[in-house]
Design an enzyme around this catalytic site. Sequence first.
Site, short mmCIF file in Angstrom:
data_model
loop_
_atom_site.label_atom_id
_atom_site.label_comp_id
_atom_site.label_asym_id
_atom_site.label_seq_id
_atom_site.Cartn_x
_atom_site.Cartn_y
_atom_site.Cartn_z
N ARG A 69 0.85 -1.19 0.00
CA ARG A 69 0.00 0.00 0.00
C ARG A 69 0.89 1.24 0.00
O ARG A 69 1.72 1.41 0.91
CB ARG A 69 -0.89 0.06 1.26
CG ARG A 69 -1.74 -1.18 1.50
CD ARG A 69 -3.06 -1.14 0.76
NE ARG A 69 -3.73 -2.43 0.87
CZ ARG A 69 -4.79 -2.65 1.61
NH1 ARG A 69 -5.34 -1.67 2.31
NH2 ARG A 69 -5.34 -3.86 1.66
N ARG A 101 0.74 2.85 12.60
CA ARG A 101 -0.05 1.63 12.34
C ARG A 101 -0.13 1.27 10.86
O ARG A 101 -0.87 0.35 10.50
CB ARG A 101 -1.44 1.76 12.95
CG ARG A 101 -2.09 3.12 12.74
CD ARG A 101 -3.49 3.17 13.31
NE ARG A 101 -3.54 3.24 14.75
CZ ARG A 101 -4.64 3.06 15.48
NH1 ARG A 101 -5.79 2.79 14.88
NH2 ARG A 101 -4.63 3.14 16.79
N HIS A 102 0.58 2.01 10.01
CA HIS A 102 0.60 1.71 8.57
C HIS A 102 2.03 1.52 8.08
O HIS A 102 2.92 2.26 8.47
CB HIS A 102 -0.01 2.86 7.77
CG HIS A 102 -1.48 3.03 7.99
ND1 HIS A 102 -1.99 3.83 8.97
CD2 HIS A 102 -2.55 2.49 7.35
CE1 HIS A 102 -3.31 3.77 8.94
NE2 HIS A 102 -3.68 2.97 7.97
N ARG A 151 -0.19 -5.81 12.73
CA ARG A 151 -1.07 -5.13 13.69
C ARG A 151 -1.46 -6.06 14.83
O ARG A 151 -1.57 -5.65 15.99
CB ARG A 151 -2.33 -4.62 12.99
CG ARG A 151 -2.05 -3.41 12.14
CD ARG A 151 -3.34 -2.75 11.76
NE ARG A 151 -3.10 -1.59 10.93
CZ ARG A 151 -4.05 -0.83 10.42
NH1 ARG A 151 -5.31 -1.14 10.65
NH2 ARG A 151 -3.76 0.21 9.69
N SER A 154 -10.88 -6.68 8.43
CA SER A 154 -11.98 -6.08 7.71
C SER A 154 -12.50 -7.15 6.74
O SER A 154 -11.72 -7.88 6.14
CB SER A 154 -11.42 -4.86 6.98
OG SER A 154 -12.35 -4.34 6.12
N GLU A 170 0.78 4.13 1.18
CA GLU A 170 0.09 4.96 2.17
C GLU A 170 0.65 6.38 2.10
O GLU A 170 1.85 6.57 2.08
CB GLU A 170 0.27 4.39 3.59
CG GLU A 170 -0.27 2.98 3.79
CD GLU A 170 -1.79 2.90 3.84
OE1 GLU A 170 -2.44 3.97 3.81
OE2 GLU A 170 -2.31 1.77 3.87
N GLU A 190 -7.89 -1.17 14.06
CA GLU A 190 -8.61 -2.05 13.13
C GLU A 190 -7.69 -3.21 12.76
O GLU A 190 -6.66 -3.02 12.13
CB GLU A 190 -9.00 -1.27 11.87
CG GLU A 190 -9.74 -2.14 10.86
CD GLU A 190 -9.58 -1.66 9.43
OE1 GLU A 190 -9.87 -0.49 9.15
OE2 GLU A 190 -9.14 -2.48 8.59
P1 AMO Z 1 -8.25 -3.72 4.35
O1 AMO Z 1 -7.76 -2.73 3.37
O2 AMO Z 1 -9.11 -3.19 5.48
O3 AMO Z 1 -9.11 -4.85 3.66
O4 AMO Z 1 -7.02 -4.50 4.97
C1 AMO Z 1 -7.21 -5.61 5.83
C2 AMO Z 1 -6.33 -5.50 7.07
O5 AMO Z 1 -4.97 -5.37 6.67
C3 AMO Z 1 -4.26 -4.54 7.58
N1 AMO Z 1 -3.69 -3.39 6.86
C4 AMO Z 1 -2.47 -2.86 7.10
N2 AMO Z 1 -1.54 -3.16 8.00
C5 AMO Z 1 -0.41 -2.42 8.02
N3 AMO Z 1 -0.15 -1.41 7.15
C6 AMO Z 1 -1.07 -1.07 6.22
N4 AMO Z 1 -0.79 -0.09 5.37
C7 AMO Z 1 -2.29 -1.80 6.17
N5 AMO Z 1 -3.40 -1.74 5.39
C8 AMO Z 1 -4.23 -2.72 5.81
C9 AMO Z 1 -5.27 -4.11 8.63
C10 AMO Z 1 -6.58 -4.26 7.91
O6 AMO Z 1 -7.67 -4.47 8.79
N6 AMO Z 1 -9.49 -6.90 0.70
C11 AMO Z 1 -9.84 -6.45 2.04
C12 AMO Z 1 -10.03 -7.61 2.99
C13 AMO Z 1 -11.25 -8.46 2.69
O7 AMO Z 1 -12.35 -7.90 2.60
O8 AMO Z 1 -11.07 -9.69 2.58
C14 AMO Z 1 -8.75 -5.54 2.55
O9 AMO Z 1 -7.62 -5.56 2.09
O10 AMO Z 1 -5.16 -4.99 9.73
#
Ligand code: AMO
Length: 445
Positions: A219, A227-228, A419, A371, A221, A368
């Site tokens: 990602r 947390r990202h 996380r 999801s 970001e 979070e």
């Molecule tokens: P989402 O984008 O909410 O859902 O991501 C799912 C989980 O991944 C973790 N997460 C991250 N952890 C660290 N750094 C990041 N940049 C980051 N982005 C996300 C979180 C988050 O809850 N396709 C959907 C999932 C689904 O519906 O099956 C998805 O990617 O813990």
Amino acid sequence: MSLEFGWRALTHISQIDESTYGKTIKVGGWIEDIRNLGGIAFIQLRERDGVLQVTTIKKESEELFKKLTSLSRESVIVVEGKVQENKEAKRGFEILPDQVEVLSEADTPLPLGVADKVGAELDTRLDNRPIDLRKPKENAIFKIRSVLIEGIREYFMKEKFVEIHTPKIVAAGAEGGATLFPIQYFGSDAYLAQSPQLYKQMLMSSGFERVFEIAPAYRAEKSDTTRHIAEFTSLDVEIAFVKSSEDVMDCAQELVRDAIEHVSENAKDELGLFNVELEIPEIPFKRITHKECVEVLKEKGEGLTPEDDLDTVGEKLIGEVMKERHGIDFYFITEFPTAIKGTTFYAMRKSEDPSLTGYFDLGYGGLELVSGGQREHRYDVLVNQMKENNMDLESFDFYLIAFRYGMPPHGGFGLGIERFLQKMLNLSNIRECVLFPRDRSRLVP
Ligand code: AMO
């Protein structure tokens, strides 16, 4: 004569007990500290399972004494010697060396202290990560991570899931354009996968029924947070023949409970370094709807509208409220409005109220963690939702094909491994949970 050793020939601290006293063993490790009192020197040798004392006495062997006391900190040696009880030593025993082989001498000064009490800045630590990871606590994070993943696999194997591996170089994003990393692929435009979303769904049409994947997700970001990260490890799950998002929540909560139980039973020593006593959460997890979150946050002075996703402040506040009111760390936030999850084109909307989806987040102490929800499996409805989101249907044809020729109802979720670990160990920054983290300003080591 050189000392014979091999990867299975070494003894580890965890294997030494009273029955080992008097026996000759071989230990390999890093010199953490040397205390030279002139006629006797105490060397603290750090090996895989901890630090032990090697005691060298000058009058017994001047050559060995010199060899050991002249070494720099963090040099790597193998010692052969007798284990002897010594109540003064931290572990209650010491090694009296007969032979020492120096395998690698460390340069001085060290860029980072390993045994120092004073901690360095996270950036300095990450710049020197191989050395930083020698510290027992940093090292333990990754042993716990390994046990956590073992627990997760164990759950899915027990439930007859198939472990899958989907491509990480992809032609289309699943989670919106804002966080895509574009790359060049033999002259074509491509991206690093944000999530295996499209592929895990497509496999539901292939008859696997239950799949999971533990793999990197990328990602871009836009901001730096604690947390990202730009590359995280995503646990992805997809299940066919679900009746509703309820089935998906069942799976998520069982998994989380079992994984925590597995870690608490199998990583006791490591958890001890963090003063963490893991509580096995009770299922079913309590729930709060998105609408209720909006009300709670209003009471707290946060102006969230029903069309807003929770931001970091909102997530934290809801975590605090769930702890205050119910004494719990894990809770589902349910019924995300279509206005938020509608941008997630694959989310199924509620037939009784299309302004809502069955989509949920699983919060863990204000973070979070998960999801997911039930997906839209009906081809025509899915195509309409994609059109609503102004998506180019042609470039998603590879995905839609799976929905044209027999697709069962299905749902799933994504969980961020870092996380999970961050919250479990109460670490302030997610980067602590990645060996070599990637963020906006870090591409090495
Ligand atoms: P989402 O984008 O909410 O859902 O991501 C799912 C989980 O991944 C973790 N997460 C991250 N952890 C660290 N750094 C990041 N940049 C980051 N982005 C996300 C979180 C988050 O809850 N396709 C959907 C999932 C689904 O519906 O099956 C998805 O990617 O813990």
